[in-house]
Write a protein that holds these residues in place. Structure first.
Motif, PDB file in Angstrom:
ATOM      1  N   CYS A   1     -31.400 -14.642  -9.808  1.00  0.00           N
ATOM      2  CA  CYS A   1     -30.514 -14.703 -10.591  1.00  0.00           C
ATOM      3  C   CYS A   1     -30.262 -12.976 -10.935  1.00  0.00           C
ATOM      4  CB  CYS A   1     -29.826 -15.269 -11.381  1.00  0.00           C
ATOM      5  SG  CYS A   1     -29.974 -16.662 -10.678  1.00  0.00           S
ATOM      6  N   GLU A   2     -32.050 -12.645 -11.673  1.00  0.00           N
ATOM      7  CA  GLU A   2     -31.655 -11.369 -12.357  1.00  0.00           C
ATOM      8  C   GLU A   2     -31.511 -10.714 -11.661  1.00  0.00           C
ATOM      9  OE1 GLU A   2     -33.798 -11.794 -15.118  1.00  0.00           O
ATOM     10  OE2 GLU A   2     -33.370 -12.788 -16.737  1.00  0.00           O
ATOM     11  N   GLN A   3     -32.594 -10.253  -9.938  1.00  0.00           N
ATOM     12  CA  GLN A   3     -32.891  -9.475  -8.966  1.00  0.00           C
ATOM     13  C   GLN A   3     -31.642  -9.472  -8.161  1.00  0.00           C
ATOM     14  OE1 GLN A   3     -36.081 -11.182  -7.239  1.00  0.00           O
ATOM     15  NE2 GLN A   3     -37.325 -10.843  -8.608  1.00  0.00           N
ATOM     16  N   GLN A   4     -30.894 -10.022  -8.315  1.00  0.00           N
ATOM     17  CA  GLN A   4     -29.366 -10.133  -7.111  1.00  0.00           C
ATOM     18  C   GLN A   4     -28.471 -10.050  -7.862  1.00  0.00           C
ATOM     19  OE1 GLN A   4     -28.719 -13.864  -5.130  1.00  0.00           O
ATOM     20  NE2 GLN A   4     -31.272 -13.658  -4.684  1.00  0.00           N
TER      21      GLN A   4
ATOM     22  N   ARG B   1     -37.084 -21.572 -13.973  1.00  0.00           N
ATOM     23  CA  ARG B   1     -37.127 -20.337 -14.339  1.00  0.00           C
ATOM     24  C   ARG B   1     -37.738 -19.002 -13.231  1.00  0.00           C
ATOM     25  NH1 ARG B   1     -41.891 -21.182 -16.248  1.00  0.00           N
ATOM     26  NH2 ARG B   1     -43.476 -21.145 -13.990  1.00  0.00           N
ATOM     27  N   LYS B   2     -37.926 -18.993 -12.327  1.00  0.00           N
ATOM     28  CA  LYS B   2     -37.626 -18.820 -10.766  1.00  0.00           C
ATOM     29  C   LYS B   2     -35.952 -18.054 -10.561  1.00  0.00           C
ATOM     30  CE  LYS B   2     -41.754 -21.311  -7.715  1.00  0.00           C
ATOM     31  NZ  LYS B   2     -41.892 -20.316  -7.794  1.00  0.00           N
TER      32      LYS B   2
END
Length: 277
Positions: A110-113, A104-105
């Motif tokens: 990954c979505e943010q980057q 989850r973390k």
């Protein structure tokens, strides 16, 4: 596959040799005869058949036997190195954390980057493949790691070429160099522990380096031109201190390829030092 079927280590690039060295470190506890492969399989979550294949390849061809040929489907399910680092760092920073939480973390990061989000299965595989020794070091510190994983060589040699020791010293003499200046030279020596005979040596005005150690090691192994100096061969164990020249990646890979066990003295422990000088 015969030994001649494998390419020499120099045929491969640095990345391939480094990858093979990483594989060797996984099976090293078994190679030196202390830990059975099933136990390594349980601790690393690497299939036993894979470990057996690695060991067989190493026994046949040294480090070259651990260099894997590229597969036609390679990369199809491979996790990006940046994502893998995120997974490993998340595991190392948290002493008690579930794989679901790691997934989850990492997915959020990954979505943010803008990175490809790994599957739960990929995260599980990476976490389970992390050596327990690295996790122990990260979570409990160097002292706990040392107590569980460090070994100190203490027994006497029983035969020639079983155990070599190496060390450097700045000689207590002054000689003229090429510029007519008085300087103290460095002496580097490799000694066979059983016979106390000098296997190789190197003298230079320059401080010890990886190049000097490599030249000395080559001289120690190779047959000597002087027939009165018959000491040569490949040692089973090569014992040194933690000097940067001794711990160089090149020396480490050469030792792996020649099936020489490298043993380093334990920092801060006098009984773990060599006895040459």
């Amino acid at each position: 596959m015969k030994r001649s079927d494998f390419e020499p280590l120099s045929y491969f690039n640095d990345e391939q040799r480094a990858a093979a060295a990483d594989i060797y470190k996984i099976i090293e506890p078994n190679i030196i005869g202390e830990v059975p492969l099933p136990r390594i399989s349980d601790e690393t979550n690497i299939p036993l058949r894979t470990l057996q294949r690695w060991k067989k390849g190493y026994q046949k061809a040294g480090l070259s036997g651990l260099i894997r040929s590229p597969r036609s489907d390679s990369g199809s399910t491979k996790v990006d190195t940046t994502v893998q680092s995120l997974i490993e760092n998340t595991r190392l920073k948290n002493r008690r954390i579930s794989i679901a939480t790691i997934h989850r973390k990492v997915s959020s990061q990954c979505e943010q980057q803008g990175l490809s989000v790994p599957s739960y299965k990929q995260v599980y595989k990476i976490v389970k493949s992390m050596p327990n020794s690295i996790i122990e070091l990260a979570h409990h510190g160097a002292k706990s790691y040392s107590e569980k994983y460090d070994l100190i060589y203490t027994r006497e040699s029983e035969r020639p070429n079983e155990f070599w020791q190496a060390d450097h010293t700045l000689l207590d003499i002054e000689v003229w160099d090429n510029k007519k200046q008085r300087r103290r030279p460095w002496l580097s020596v490799i000694i066979d522990d059983y016979s106390r005979a000098v296997s190789g040596y190197f003298i230079s005005f320059d401080a010890p380096s990886a190049i000097h150690t490599a030249l000395m090691f080559h001289q120690a192994i190779w047959r000597k031109e002087n027939p009165e100096w018959p000491i040569c061969g490949i040692p089973e164990t090569f014992y040194t201190d933690h000097g940067s020249d001794f711990t160089s990646r090149h020396l480490e890979q050469v030792a792996m390829d020649l099936k020489i066990r490298l043993v380093f003295s334990k920092i801060g422990v006098p009984r773990g030092r060599g006895v040459i000088f």
